[in-house]
Design a protein around this motif. Structure first.
Motif, PDB file in Angstrom:
ATOM      1  N   VAL A   1      -9.307  -9.565  -3.698  1.00 21.62           N
ATOM      2  CA  VAL A   1      -8.454 -10.322  -4.621  1.00 21.62           C
ATOM      3  C   VAL A   1      -7.902  -9.468  -5.773  1.00 21.62           C
ATOM      4  O   VAL A   1      -6.699  -9.519  -6.051  1.00 21.62           O
ATOM      5  N   PRO A   2      -8.717  -8.656  -6.468  1.00 27.18           N
ATOM      6  CA  PRO A   2      -8.150  -7.873  -7.576  1.00 27.18           C
ATOM      7  C   PRO A   2      -7.031  -6.935  -7.139  1.00 27.18           C
ATOM      8  O   PRO A   2      -5.999  -6.838  -7.813  1.00 27.18           O
TER       9      PRO A   2
ATOM     10  N   PRO B   1       0.807  -1.227   0.000  1.00 31.10           N
ATOM     11  CA  PRO B   1       0.000   0.000   0.000  1.00 31.10           C
ATOM     12  C   PRO B   1       0.839   1.277   0.000  1.00 31.10           C
ATOM     13  O   PRO B   1       0.362   2.336  -0.406  1.00 31.10           O
ATOM     14  N   ASN B   2       2.103   1.177   0.416  1.00 33.82           N
ATOM     15  CA  ASN B   2       2.984   2.347   0.450  1.00 33.82           C
ATOM     16  C   ASN B   2       3.779   2.525  -0.839  1.00 33.82           C
ATOM     17  O   ASN B   2       4.603   3.425  -0.936  1.00 33.82           O
ATOM     18  N   GLY B   3       3.582   1.651  -1.827  1.00 31.27           N
ATOM     19  CA  GLY B   3       4.327   1.741  -3.085  1.00 31.27           C
ATOM     20  C   GLY B   3       4.957   0.406  -3.428  1.00 31.27           C
ATOM     21  O   GLY B   3       4.527  -0.639  -2.957  1.00 31.27           O
ATOM     22  N   ASP B   4       5.981   0.453  -4.261  1.00 26.44           N
ATOM     23  CA  ASP B   4       6.649  -0.776  -4.682  1.00 26.44           C
ATOM     24  C   ASP B   4       7.351  -1.429  -3.503  1.00 26.44           C
ATOM     25  O   ASP B   4       7.899  -0.749  -2.624  1.00 26.44           O
ATOM     26  N   TYR B   5       7.342  -2.754  -3.512  1.00 27.77           N
ATOM     27  CA  TYR B   5       7.945  -3.526  -2.426  1.00 27.77           C
ATOM     28  C   TYR B   5       8.945  -4.505  -3.021  1.00 27.77           C
ATOM     29  O   TYR B   5       8.585  -5.348  -3.844  1.00 27.77           O
ATOM     30  N   ARG B   6      10.193  -4.385  -2.619  1.00 27.04           N
ATOM     31  CA  ARG B   6      11.251  -5.256  -3.118  1.00 27.04           C
ATOM     32  C   ARG B   6      11.336  -6.478  -2.224  1.00 27.04           C
ATOM     33  O   ARG B   6      11.635  -6.374  -1.042  1.00 27.04           O
TER      34      ARG B   6
ATOM     35  N   ALA C   1      -1.085  -5.871  -6.551  1.00 24.67           N
ATOM     36  CA  ALA C   1       0.062  -5.702  -5.660  1.00 24.67           C
ATOM     37  C   ALA C   1       1.145  -6.730  -5.968  1.00 24.67           C
ATOM     38  O   ALA C   1       2.333  -6.398  -6.064  1.00 24.67           O
ATOM     39  N   VAL C   2       0.740  -7.994  -6.138  1.00 29.41           N
ATOM     40  CA  VAL C   2       1.707  -9.068  -6.394  1.00 29.41           C
ATOM     41  C   VAL C   2       2.428  -8.839  -7.717  1.00 29.41           C
ATOM     42  O   VAL C   2       3.659  -8.854  -7.784  1.00 29.41           O
TER      43      VAL C   2
END
Length: 199
Positions: A150-151, A60-65, A156-157
């Protein structure tokens, strides 16, 4: 579509290629395979739950590595350009399982191109059993959410999760990089390295 790679120059070791790929790009790459020197898939439901929780918490905060994937690029016995996974196998298989579970809900509004992952025959029975257990576990998690989340979770994934991908053409360098940066996974045993060399 995965980032385009130049042709493999036969008989030469090229400089490492380093990039950041979205999970969508990682999962759609049909060149990636699990080599025979890798251990069987061993992640437990706890590891899977932690990955899902991290995705929900941080995207939710942006891209996640979500980590680093080390690939050994070479030609196989048929002359095809392949990317053997040296580090990141457990996470990669889990992401493939997660993508399948999301697709099977029919609730993801986008069509996701997910390549078939070529697994090693070594430890195939253990890998199959553990993958089935984790797929069932993921189905229960996603099923408990109901249809509404789910969407956005799928987005996010595939679009907000990313990995650092390091591609090397020298297997020794790939193992050295694995050994030097692998803090959370289990180190390869000398027998694993010998098996990789002979295979």
């Amino acid at each position: 579509m995965s980032p385009a790679l130049p042709e493999v120059a036969s008989g030469t070791d090229e400089l490492p290629q380093v990039g950041v790929w979205k999970v969508r790009e990682l999962l759609s790459n049909a060149q990636i395979r699990i080599p025979d020197y890798q251990r069987p898939y061993a992640w437990t439901s706890r590891n899977v739950a932690e990955l899902v929780d991290d995705i929900q918490q941080f995207t939710p905060n942006g891209d996640y590595r979500i980590g680093t994937v080390i690939l050994h690029r070479h030609r196989d016995g048929h002359g095809a350009d392949v990317l053997d996974i040296v580090d990141g196998q457990q996470r990669l298989i889990t992401l493939h399982l997660l993508a399948k579970v999301i697709r099977d809900t029919g609730l993801d509004p986008s069509t996701r191109d997910v390549a078939r992952l070529r697994l090693s025959s070594f430890g195939e029975e253990q890998t199959t059993i553990r993958a089935r257990e984790n797929r069932d576990f993921l189905e229960r998690i996603v099923g408990d959410w109901g249809p509404d989340p789910v969407p956005s979770f799928a987005e996010a994934v595939f679009l907000r999760c990313e990995v650092v991908v390091v591609i090397l053409t020298n297997l020794d360098e790939a193992f050295q990089m694995f050994d030097s940066q692998n803090a959370r996974g289990r180190a390869l045993y000398p027998t694993d390295l010998l098996k990789a060399f002979h295979l």
